[in-house]
Design an enzyme around this catalytic site. Structure first.
Site, mmCIF file in Angstrom:
data_model
loop_
_atom_site.group_PDB
_atom_site.id
_atom_site.type_symbol
_atom_site.label_atom_id
_atom_site.label_comp_id
_atom_site.label_asym_id
_atom_site.label_seq_id
_atom_site.Cartn_x
_atom_site.Cartn_y
_atom_site.Cartn_z
ATOM 1 N N GLY A 101 7.729 18.093 -1.244
ATOM 2 C CA GLY A 101 7.787 18.173 -2.707
ATOM 3 C C GLY A 101 7.331 16.161 -2.677
ATOM 4 O O GLY A 101 7.337 16.554 -4.033
ATOM 5 N N LYS A 107 1.546 12.697 3.579
ATOM 6 C CA LYS A 107 2.923 12.228 2.365
ATOM 7 C C LYS A 107 2.581 11.757 1.641
ATOM 8 O O LYS A 107 2.464 10.266 1.809
ATOM 9 C CB LYS A 107 4.304 12.078 3.960
ATOM 10 C CG LYS A 107 5.170 11.779 3.959
ATOM 11 C CD LYS A 107 6.334 11.774 5.237
ATOM 12 C CE LYS A 107 7.955 12.054 4.889
ATOM 13 N NZ LYS A 107 7.861 12.282 6.376
ATOM 14 N N GLY A 147 7.473 12.770 -5.703
ATOM 15 C CA GLY A 147 6.572 13.038 -4.703
ATOM 16 C C GLY A 147 6.095 11.622 -4.219
ATOM 17 O O GLY A 147 4.605 12.273 -3.087
ATOM 18 N N ASP A 150 15.794 21.603 7.464
ATOM 19 C CA ASP A 150 13.897 21.096 7.628
ATOM 20 C C ASP A 150 13.222 20.209 8.626
ATOM 21 O O ASP A 150 12.297 20.061 8.150
ATOM 22 C CB ASP A 150 13.834 21.418 6.215
ATOM 23 C CG ASP A 150 15.016 20.330 5.623
ATOM 24 O OD1 ASP A 150 16.256 19.915 6.220
ATOM 25 O OD2 ASP A 150 14.322 19.292 5.410
ATOM 26 N N ASN A 151 14.038 19.524 9.192
ATOM 27 C CA ASN A 151 14.038 18.914 10.116
ATOM 28 C C ASN A 151 13.556 19.153 11.446
ATOM 29 O O ASN A 151 13.162 18.144 12.479
ATOM 30 C CB ASN A 151 13.939 17.284 9.604
ATOM 31 C CG ASN A 151 14.359 17.011 8.227
ATOM 32 O OD1 ASN A 151 13.138 16.402 7.669
ATOM 33 N ND2 ASN A 151 14.477 15.453 8.197
#
Ligand code: AMP
Ligand code: MG
Length: 491
Positions: free
Chosen positions: A89, A110, A123, A249-250
Site C-alpha cells: 500500500g 517505502k 501511501g 505478511d511480515n
C-alpha cells in the site's frame, strides 16, 4: 541519468502477483542518508553521483533507468485475523539487481505514494519510522542477523498527517526478496493452484535452488523455510530483539528479518516484554516469538497442501504437520548452538541447555539488562566479575550459577583470555538502545539534523568492539524512562 542493470524476474515470471505502480514526485527531496557501502556491494555505479542527484533518484522524482515499479500483491494474518488483500500500500519494488556476491536483491521504495493496494492509506511514510528501519537494519546486519537494509532515506519536504503532522520520507530498502507467507496466502485464498505452483517454483529457484525440481519439492520448501526461520528467531532471541508485528505478511520466505515497524531491543530481560503500542494482548511479546513463527509457518503450510498432494490436499496434512512440529526441534537446536557460543562453551554437554536456561531465569528474576549481562559474563572468566555482579540487586543470588558455569567453561586446556575474547565476539556491547534511537529520530524529524543518527550508526557498525569514547551507547536508559517505552507502527 543513472542506469542500473536491473534484472526484474518477479515482473517477468509472476505477472499475476502485482500491479503496476508509480512513485509520486516529492516537492523537495533532501538526502538524509546514503549507504555508500551497500550501493557498492550492489554495484549500482552511483559513486560519482552528487547528493542532490541521489535524492532525486531515490525519492521518485526521476527513477533510475531500468526500474519497473510495481506494488506486490499479498494477504496476511494481522494479529491473527486474516486480511485477504493487503499488498504494497505504500511500497514499490523498483527491480532486482545481482550483487557482487552473485545474490539477487530487491530494491524497493517505502513511502513513495499510493498504489492499487493503498485502501484508505496515503501511501506515505514519515522520517522517524524510516530512520528506525535504517538503524535497526544496520544493527542487525552488523550483529550477523539476516535482515533487509536501507540504501537511502530521503526527506520529501512534504508533511504527512498522522496523529500529528510529521515530515515525510521515502526509504529505499534492499531485501533478498519481498516474498512472504502472505504472498502465498493471497493465491491460496483465491484457490489459484496454478499461481501457487508458479510462486512456489519461483521461490524455490530464487531462495532454495538446492530443492531443484524433485517431486516432493513443495514439502521440501516448507521444511527449508522453517529451517531458516528457526535459525533467525533463535538469533533474535539471543540478541533480545523484538520484531513487534510478526504478521504473516511480515515474515519473509528468504529467512531475512523484514518490516521493522514497532520493533525494539529489550533492555531488562523478561519474556513478557512488549514494545509495540498496538500489541495489547502481547501476541508478539519477546517470549512468544518462536511460537508465533511456528503459527505463521502453519499458515504457510496450509497454502502448500494443494501443491504437496494435488489430488487430495488433505492427505498432505500429516507430512506438513510433521514439518511444522520439526520447527520446535530445529529452533531448540539453533538456540542451544548459539547459546553455547555466547556462554563460551566448547563441545556439547547434556546439561548445557539447562545451564543457559537457568542464566536467563536469573536475568528475568532480577530484571537485569539482557545485553550487558551477556557481555559482562566474559569478564568473569578473566577474574573480574564486578561489572556483572553490579547489574544484580543481590550478587549472591548469582554465585551458584556462576560456579556451575565456570566449571563447565574453563577446563585447563583453554586460556581464559581466549575464552573471553571468543565470548566478546558473540555478545555485543552496542545495540540500538531505545532512548538513543528516539533521540536520533527526534533530532532528524524536528530539525533534519542527522548527527545523532550517524553517531549511533557508527557505534552499531562494530557492535562487538568496546570503545572508550562510546560508553554512552552501551548503557540502557534509566528504568523510569525504559518503563513506559512504546514504539509506534510508523504508518
Ligand atoms: P505494515 O504493518 O507496515 O507491514 O503494513 C500492513 C499493510 O498496511 C500493508 O499492506 C501496507 O502496505 C499497508 N499500509 C501501511 N501503511 C500504509 C499507508 N500509509 N498507506 C497505505 N497503505 C499502508
Ligand atoms: Mg508489512
Amino acid at each position: 541519468m543513472l542506469a542500473i542493470s536491473f534484472d526484474n524476474s518477479y515482473v517477468r515470471d509472476l505477472p499475476e502477483a502485482y500491479s503496476q505502480g508509480e512513485a509520486e514526485a516529492p516537492p523537495k527531496p533532501d538526502l538524509l542518508y546514503w549507504n555508500a557501502e551497500l550501493a557498492d556491494e550492489l554495484g549500482l555505479g552511483t559513486a560519482g553521483e552528487k547528493p542532490a542527484e541521489l535524492a532525486r533518484l531515490f525519492s521518485g522524482t526521476e527513477l533510475p533507468i531500468g526500474a519497473q515499479p510495481i506494488a506486490q500483491a499479498y494477504a496476511g494474518h494481522q494479529f491473527g485475523g486474516l486480511s485477504p488483500s493487503l499488498g504494497d500500500g505504500r511500497a514499490l519494488l523498483l527491480g532486482e539487481v545481482i550483487d557482487g556476491h552473485g545474490q539477487r536483491r530487491d530494491i524497493a521504495f517505502k513511502g513513495s505514494g499510493r498504489t492499487a493496494f493503498s485502501r484508505r492509506g496515503d501511501g506515505k511514510a514519515a522520517v522517524g519510522p524510516m530512520l528506525r528501519e535504517l538503524i535497526i537494519g544496520e544493527a542487525l546486519h552488523a550483529l550477523g542477523i539476516p535482515g533487509t537494509r536501507a540504501l537511502a532515506v530521503v526527506a520529501t519536504g512534504e508533511t504527512v498527517q498522522r496523529d500529528r503532522p510529521l515530515p515525510g520520507a521515502v526509504l529505499t530498502r534492499v531485501a533478498a526478496s519481498h516474498l512472504r507467507v502472505g504472498t502465498f496466502q493471497y493465491f491460496a485464498i483465491r484457490n489459484d493452484a496454478d499461481m501457487l505452483r508458479k510462486l512456489a517454483d519461483y521461490t524455490i529457484a530464487r531462495h532454495y535452488p538446492e530443492l531443484g525440481a524433485q517431486e516432493n519439492r513443495y514439502l521440501g520448501l516448507l521444511a527449508a523455510v522453517a529451517e531458516r526461520q528457526a535459525e533467525l528467531i533463535a538469533l533474535w532471541m539471543h540478541a533480545g530483539f523484538i520484531h513487534g508485528v510478526m504478521n504473516t505478511d511480515n515474515m519473509a520466505l528468504s529467512g531475512e528479518s523484514i518490516d521493522y515497524g514497532p520493533c525494539a531491543f529489550m533492555d531488562a530481560h523478561h519474556p513478557d516484554t512488549v514494545f509495540s503500542s498496538i500489541d495489547h494482548q502481547g501476541r508478539y511479546a519477546y517470549g512468544n516469538q518462536p511460537a508465533i513463527a511456528q503459527w505463521n509457518l502453519a499458515r504457510f503450510a496450509e497454502t502448500l497442501l494443494p501443491l504437496i498432494a494435488p489430488d487430495d490436499p488433505a492427505s498432505a496434512v500429516p507430512d506438513a504437520t510433521q514439518a511444522i512440529e520439526n520447527f520446535e526441534t530445529r529452533y531448540r537446536h539453533h538456540w542451544l548452538a548459539q547459546a553455547r557460543r555466547k556462554l563460551g562453551l566448547a563441545g556439547e554437554h547434556a546439561e548445557d541447555h539447562q545451564l543457559a536456561q537457568d542464566w536467563l531465569t536469573l536475568l528475568a528474576a532480577f530484571g537485569v539488562d539482557h545485553t550487558l549481562a551477556w557481555r559482562y559474563l566474559a569478564d568473569v572468566v578473566e577474574g573480574k566479575p564486578d561489572r556483572l555482579t553490579a547489574l544484580f540487586a543481590e550478587a549472591a543470588a548469582l554465585e551458584p550459577w556462576l560456579k556451575r558455569w565456570l566449571i563447565r567453561v574453563a577446563p585447563k586446556s583453554r586460556r581464559p583470555s581466549d575464552i573471553a575474547a571468543a565470548m566478546r565476539r558473540e555478545n555485543p556491547i552496542y545495540i540500538p538502545r531505545n532512548h538513543l534511537v528516539e533521540e536520533a529520530l527526534d533530532a532528524a524529524s524536528e530539525s533534519g539534523y542527522m548527527g545523532p543518527t550517524l553517531q549511533l550508526l557508527e557505534a552499531l557498525r562494530e557492535p562487538f568492539t568496546e570503545r572508550e569514547n562510546m560508553a554512552r551507547y552501551a548503557l540502557p536508559a534509566a528504568p523510569e524512562v525504559a518503563e513506559g517505552y512504546r514504539t509506534f507502527c510508523g504508518t
